[in-house]
Motif scaffolding. Structure first.
Motif, short mmCIF file in Angstrom:
data_model
loop_
_atom_site.label_atom_id
_atom_site.label_comp_id
_atom_site.label_asym_id
_atom_site.label_seq_id
_atom_site.Cartn_x
_atom_site.Cartn_y
_atom_site.Cartn_z
N LEU A 221 0.89 -1.96 -0.10
CA LEU A 221 -0.02 -0.04 0.36
C LEU A 221 0.94 1.61 0.13
N GLY A 222 2.00 1.46 0.86
CA GLY A 222 3.18 2.35 0.62
C GLY A 222 3.77 2.45 -0.71
N ILE A 223 3.98 1.86 -0.43
CA ILE A 223 4.31 2.12 -2.61
C ILE A 223 3.13 2.40 -3.57
N ALA A 224 2.13 1.56 -3.60
CA ALA A 224 0.98 2.26 -4.32
C ALA A 224 0.63 3.70 -4.20
N SER A 225 0.84 4.10 -3.02
CA SER A 225 0.32 5.78 -2.56
C SER A 225 1.53 6.04 -2.92
N HIS A 226 2.67 5.53 -3.45
CA HIS A 226 4.50 6.73 -4.08
C HIS A 226 4.11 7.97 -2.76
N ALA A 227 3.66 8.00 -1.77
CA ALA A 227 4.59 8.28 -0.55
C ALA A 227 5.68 8.03 0.09
N PRO A 228 7.01 9.17 0.14
CA PRO A 228 8.14 8.61 0.40
C PRO A 228 7.85 7.71 1.67
N GLY A 229 9.14 6.45 2.18
CA GLY A 229 8.76 5.39 2.11
C GLY A 229 7.40 5.11 2.82
N GLY A 230 6.48 5.50 1.68
CA GLY A 230 5.63 4.62 2.72
C GLY A 230 4.44 5.40 4.42
N ILE A 231 5.16 6.34 4.29
CA ILE A 231 5.18 7.48 5.38
C ILE A 231 3.90 7.71 5.40
N GLY A 232 2.71 6.75 6.99
CA GLY A 232 1.92 7.64 7.25
C GLY A 232 0.82 6.05 6.62
N ILE A 233 1.17 5.86 5.86
CA ILE A 233 -0.04 4.97 4.97
C ILE A 233 0.50 3.81 5.53
N PHE A 234 1.51 3.51 5.62
CA PHE A 234 2.61 1.71 6.46
C PHE A 234 1.75 2.02 7.75
N GLU A 235 1.94 2.93 8.41
CA GLU A 235 1.73 3.03 10.17
C GLU A 235 -0.25 2.97 10.33
N ALA A 236 -0.78 3.89 9.25
CA ALA A 236 -2.25 3.30 9.43
C ALA A 236 -3.00 2.10 9.21
N THR A 237 -2.24 1.69 7.84
CA THR A 237 -2.79 0.23 8.17
C THR A 237 -2.48 -1.32 8.91
N MET A 238 -0.64 -0.83 9.47
CA MET A 238 -0.43 -1.53 10.85
C MET A 238 -1.29 -1.37 11.86
N LEU A 239 -1.87 0.07 12.46
CA LEU A 239 -2.05 0.53 13.40
C LEU A 239 -3.73 -0.25 13.55
N LYS A 240 -4.32 -0.41 12.48
CA LYS A 240 -5.50 -1.24 12.36
C LYS A 240 -5.21 -2.39 11.93
N ALA A 241 -4.06 -3.30 12.16
CA ALA A 241 -4.17 -4.88 11.94
C ALA A 241 -3.61 -5.29 13.08
N ILE A 242 -3.34 -4.54 13.92
CA ILE A 242 -2.77 -5.29 14.86
C ILE A 242 -3.92 -5.33 16.01
N PRO A 243 -5.30 -5.27 16.52
CA PRO A 243 -6.17 -5.28 17.55
C PRO A 243 -4.93 -5.37 18.09
N ASN A 244 -4.82 -6.19 19.24
CA ASN A 244 -4.68 -7.03 20.56
C ASN A 244 -4.03 -5.38 21.20
N ALA A 245 -3.17 -5.31 20.26
CA ALA A 245 -2.25 -4.82 21.34
C ALA A 245 -2.69 -2.69 21.64
N SER A 246 -2.25 -1.65 22.07
CA SER A 246 -2.55 -0.74 22.66
C SER A 246 -1.68 -0.39 21.40
N THR A 247 -2.69 1.03 21.38
CA THR A 247 -2.46 1.93 19.75
C THR A 247 -0.90 3.13 20.66
N SER A 248 -1.57 3.64 22.08
CA SER A 248 0.16 4.00 22.05
C SER A 248 1.42 3.26 21.92
#
Length: 319
Positions: free
Chosen positions: A271-298
């Protein structure tokens, strides 16, 4: 008199381009627009998700999550990062071997490491990574055409590794992934089989005698089956090592098996590559934050920030 008029008309008259060229140009413009819209949509959705997630984070909890991270976790993340970048140097080494170019490994390692470390952070790898490679390899006598071929072959290695890990993860961890993406187990297996089918079809294609591809005036002979299998192994090692660098930094309560996590990691990177954002920044983090529900967000955000420092920022500074 007539000849002069014909001559004057010839100065201003240009014959219409062939219809096939007009159609090809029109199709290219359409796909460019589609790609631009898709990139903007991915970035916009990721910013929305990330903004909503960050609003729920407490600064004190985030600071505590950083403090709970042990030195051993940082050292392990650094080790896996080194393994990942070592595999990346193998991308260029295999490509140069296929191109029958004898370049000292010290130059190969320098060109590969610096090109990936810079392009991962700045984005647009064909431009940034290609420019760094040309600056490095041209001094060793490699032509611009061979540098372009090297860049494409190395990119194929990356995608072969990504496809292999994603396909195997979607099949072997279909039930666990179904709990994350809310798809049916059979659908996840089908997607995994489809990805592996594409990889297998590519293996069949390169096992043939003629494996030349042409795009406009650029011609490329793809590596044969033995080198391609080596590309797949290197790509899988690189992707798994990159995933492991983040995995060891995760809070202990994440509760995900590594192969499940690796498939999620690959999807976030894609997804980060498809967005063309430098280093997938923001896109990568948003995806991982939604994909790992058991850990606390902080705690999870702290892990992601530390991973970006170890895997992206530190190699970028060194490069």
């Amino acid at each position: 008199m007539l000849e002069e008029k014909i001559s004057d008309m010839g100065d201003v008259y240009q014959p219409d381009p062939p219809e096939t060229e007009l159609i090809g140009s029109s199709n290219q413009n359409i796909w460019r627009i589609v790609g631009l819209v898709a990139s903007v949509a991915i970035i916009g959705l990721s910013i929305f998700v990330l903004a909503r997630t960050l609003n729920k984070i407490d600064a004190g909890e985030l600071r505590a999550a950083f403090q709970r991270t042990r030195l051993e976790q940082f050292l392990m993340a650094g080790l896996f990062t080194a393994i990942s970048y070592a595999a990346l140097t193998g991308y260029d080494a295999l490509a140069l071997r296929h191109l029958r170019s004898k370049i000292p490994f010290s130059i190969t390692a320098l060109g590969s490491f610096t090109s990936y470390a810079i392009s991962f952070t700045l984005g647009f790898p064909l431009v940034t990574g290609g420019a760094v490679r040309f600056w490095t390899y041209a001094r060793a006598g490699l032509s611009a055409g061979k540098v372009a071929s090297l860049t494409i072959i190395a990119g194929i290695t990356f995608w072969l590794g990504m496809g292999t890990v994603l396909g195997l993860g979607m099949i072997s961890q279909a039930e666990a992934i179904a709990e994350l993406n809310q798809f049916k187990v059979d659908l996840n297996i089908t997607v995994g089989l489809g990805v592996l089918a594409v990889v297998f079809a590519y293996l069949i294609f390169v096992s043939r005698a003629r494996r030349r591809v042409r795009w406009q005036k650029f011609r490329l002979e793809l590596p044969g089956l033995p080198v391609t299998l080596g590309q797949m192994c290197l790509g899988a090692i690189d992707v798994c090592a990159g995933a492991a660098a983040l995995y060891v930094l995760l809070p202990p309560e994440h509760g995900m098996a590594f192969l499940t996590f690796a498939a999620v990691y690959v999807f976030a990177v894609m997804l980060g590559i498809a967005s063309h954002a430098p280093g997938g920044i923001g896109i990568f983090e948003a995806t991982m934050l939604k994909a790992i529900p058991n850990a606390s967000t902080s705690a999870l955000l702290a892990s992601l920030l530390m991973f970006r420092m170890v895997y992206y920022v530190a190699p970028f500074i060194l490069a």
